[in-house]
Motif scaffolding. Structure first.
Motif, PDB file in Angstrom:
ATOM      1  N   ARG A  52       0.790  -1.194  -0.053  1.00 21.90           N
ATOM      2  CA  ARG A  52      -0.144   0.026   0.028  1.00 21.90           C
ATOM      3  C   ARG A  52       0.840   1.199   0.017  1.00 21.90           C
ATOM      4  O   ARG A  52       0.588   2.579  -0.556  1.00 21.90           O
ATOM      5  CB  ARG A  52      -0.969   0.114   1.283  1.00 21.90           C
ATOM      6  N   LYS A  53       1.975   1.351   0.546  1.00 22.22           N
ATOM      7  CA  LYS A  53       2.799   2.264   0.677  1.00 22.22           C
ATOM      8  C   LYS A  53       3.554   2.587  -0.552  1.00 22.22           C
ATOM      9  O   LYS A  53       3.516   3.438  -0.998  1.00 22.22           O
ATOM     10  CB  LYS A  53       3.915   2.133   1.856  1.00 22.22           C
ATOM     11  N   THR A  72       0.862   4.393  -2.893  1.00 20.57           N
ATOM     12  CA  THR A  72       0.980   5.891  -2.647  1.00 20.57           C
ATOM     13  C   THR A  72       2.246   6.638  -3.034  1.00 20.57           C
ATOM     14  O   THR A  72       2.218   7.600  -3.678  1.00 20.57           O
ATOM     15  CB  THR A  72       0.526   6.236  -1.116  1.00 20.57           C
ATOM     16  N   ASP A  73       3.310   5.834  -2.775  1.00 20.98           N
ATOM     17  CA  ASP A  73       4.689   6.435  -3.146  1.00 20.98           C
ATOM     18  C   ASP A  73       4.661   6.593  -4.850  1.00 20.98           C
ATOM     19  O   ASP A  73       5.057   7.529  -5.208  1.00 20.98           O
ATOM     20  CB  ASP A  73       5.694   5.470  -2.734  1.00 20.98           C
ATOM     21  N   ALA A  75       2.130   7.255  -6.595  1.00 19.90           N
ATOM     22  CA  ALA A  75       1.235   8.170  -7.053  1.00 19.90           C
ATOM     23  C   ALA A  75       1.816   9.390  -6.754  1.00 19.90           C
ATOM     24  O   ALA A  75       1.751  10.398  -7.455  1.00 19.90           O
ATOM     25  CB  ALA A  75      -0.163   7.926  -6.100  1.00 19.90           C
ATOM     26  N   SER A  76       2.887   9.517  -5.805  1.00 22.65           N
ATOM     27  CA  SER A  76       3.692  10.858  -5.460  1.00 22.65           C
ATOM     28  C   SER A  76       4.586  10.896  -6.636  1.00 22.65           C
ATOM     29  O   SER A  76       4.955  12.004  -7.081  1.00 22.65           O
ATOM     30  CB  SER A  76       4.438  10.577  -4.543  1.00 22.65           C
ATOM     31  N   GLY A  88      -0.295  10.957  -9.249  1.00 18.28           N
ATOM     32  CA  GLY A  88      -1.724  10.379  -8.954  1.00 18.28           C
ATOM     33  C   GLY A  88      -2.050   9.314  -9.658  1.00 18.28           C
ATOM     34  O   GLY A  88      -3.396   8.881  -9.420  1.00 18.28           O
ATOM     35  N   ALA A 127      -4.331  -2.279  -3.900  1.00 19.34           N
ATOM     36  CA  ALA A 127      -3.669  -1.351  -3.864  1.00 19.34           C
ATOM     37  C   ALA A 127      -3.357  -0.091  -5.093  1.00 19.34           C
ATOM     38  O   ALA A 127      -3.609   1.096  -4.672  1.00 19.34           O
ATOM     39  CB  ALA A 127      -2.285  -1.534  -3.155  1.00 19.34           C
ATOM     40  N   PHE A 154      -5.241   4.305  -8.804  1.00 25.09           N
ATOM     41  CA  PHE A 154      -4.369   5.171  -9.518  1.00 25.09           C
ATOM     42  C   PHE A 154      -4.438   4.662 -10.958  1.00 25.09           C
ATOM     43  O   PHE A 154      -4.543   5.668 -12.007  1.00 25.09           O
ATOM     44  CB  PHE A 154      -2.904   4.724  -9.045  1.00 25.09           C
TER      45      PHE A 154
END
Ligand SMILES: NC(=O)c1ccc[n+]([C@@H]2O[C@H](COP(=O)([O-])OP(=O)(O)OC[C@H]3O[C@@H](n4cnc5c(N)ncnc54)[C@H](OP(=O)(O)O)[C@@H]3O)[C@@H](O)[C@H]2O)c1
Length: 290
Positions: free
Chosen positions: A83-84, A87-88, A90-91, A95, A149, A153
């Motif tokens: 999951r991290k 999100t990383d 997406a950064s 996104g 996850a 995105f």
């Protein structure tokens, strides 16, 4: 600016052997998916690996000019890490994500050369069960959580393609026709993975997300370089059956060759053409070997 996430970017098909023949068999494995996709500077290529520092170091040493490569650390069996990584990602991309390539898999010699009966004879039920879970947890369950996850995105991306690297060993027919009695867990995990992609494909068709399972063909990743005489004999038996299946089969691909064939096939497949949830070879057909 297409973006790609590739799992298992540390070695094997995640990496390529071309251009480094002076190195030892293991060290010759360079970037396959990562190398090929990052050749185009407009691509953003994010490799997921279990142990990031050595892979980051190799990118620095072997592909120093490729500023479009990002390496993130995540074990497929670690939900929080996956999951991290999402999100990383997406950064990094702002996104969205265009392509998710599930290449990593649990591949063990445990069941590779034995029939079900041989495996049961050599293992306690405890060991047998543990190996069953190793294959199923990584190759099936973890892929589902990987999708969970990254899908938010992917839904915001343009290409909207999810590719699982499967195997011809997951095809019931070739196993049946050629009496392949080996690799029961690996084959079952890939057959289950194919079904996972059908189910996700059925759900996400309306959102325009294409799910595919694809076999890369036979690829030389060096994994069979240290076999016992019994394992070597079984490999010869299986290879002879492959040659019977495909008389024009001359031997395994280099990782990058397989990657080029898969990405070229991937480019041609779409929901509009009726390809949702398909299980195909790198050739875009049901022929598992050329
Ligand atoms: N090679 C072939 O002939 C062939 C044929 C048909 C299908 N395939 C499929 O192609 C894909 C790649 O295979 P390969 O031959 O390149 O295998 P490989 O050389 O054994 O590489 C496997 C990759 O998966 C990673 N991995 C394993 N477990 C993981 C986990 N729990 N979390 C994160 N990463 C994990 C490994 O990372 P570490 O470096 O950290 O261990 C490694 O990067 C697999 O899905 C395989 O089933 C291969």
């Amino acid at each position: 600016m297409p973006s790609y996430v590739i799992t298992g970017a540390s070695r094997g098909i995640g990496v390529s052997k071309s251009g480094s023949r002076h190195l030892s068999t293991t060290d010759r494995h360079q970037w396959g998916f990562v190398q090929h996709l990052s050749e185009d500077p407009s691509n953003t290529v994010i490799g997921l690996v279990r142990n990031a520092p050595p892979t980051i170091e190799r990118v620095k040493n072997e592909l120093p000019d490729r500023k479009n490569i990002h390496i993130l650390q995540a074990d497929l069996n670690d939900d929080a890490a996956i999951r991290k990584a999402a999100t990383d990602t997406a950064s990094i991309t702002g996104g969205s994500l265009d392509y998710l390539i599930g290449n990593a898999a649990y591949l063990a010699l445990y069941d590779q050369f034995d029939s079900p009966g041989e495996l049961l004879a050599k293992s306690s039920h405890e060991v047998f069960t543990k190996e069953f879970h190793n294959f199923m947890d990584t190759n099936v369950l973890a892929q589902i959580f990987l999708y969970e996850a990254f899908l938010p995105f992917i839904l915001k991306g343009k290409a909207k393609k999810v590719l699982s690297i499967s195997s011809g060993m997951g095809d019931l027919e070739i196993n049946r026709e050629y009496d392949f009695d080996h690799a029961i867990f690996y084959s079952s995990s890939k057959a289950a993975l194919n079904m996972v992609n059908v189910k996700f494909g059925a759900q996400y068709k309306k959102d325009g997300v294409l799910f595919l399972s694809m076999c890369p063909g036979m690829v030389d990743t060096g994994s069979f370089s240290k076999l016992s005489p019994t394992q070597g004999a079984k490999l010869q038996e299986v290879t002879a059956k492959f040659q019977q299946y495909s008389p024009s089969f001359t031997g395994p691909y280099e990782p990058v060759e397989a990657v080029k064939k898969m990405t070229s096939t991937l480019d041609k497949l779409s929901i509009e053409n009726g390809d949702q949830g398909k299980y195909l070879s790198h050739l875009g057909t049901k022929r598992w070997l050329p």
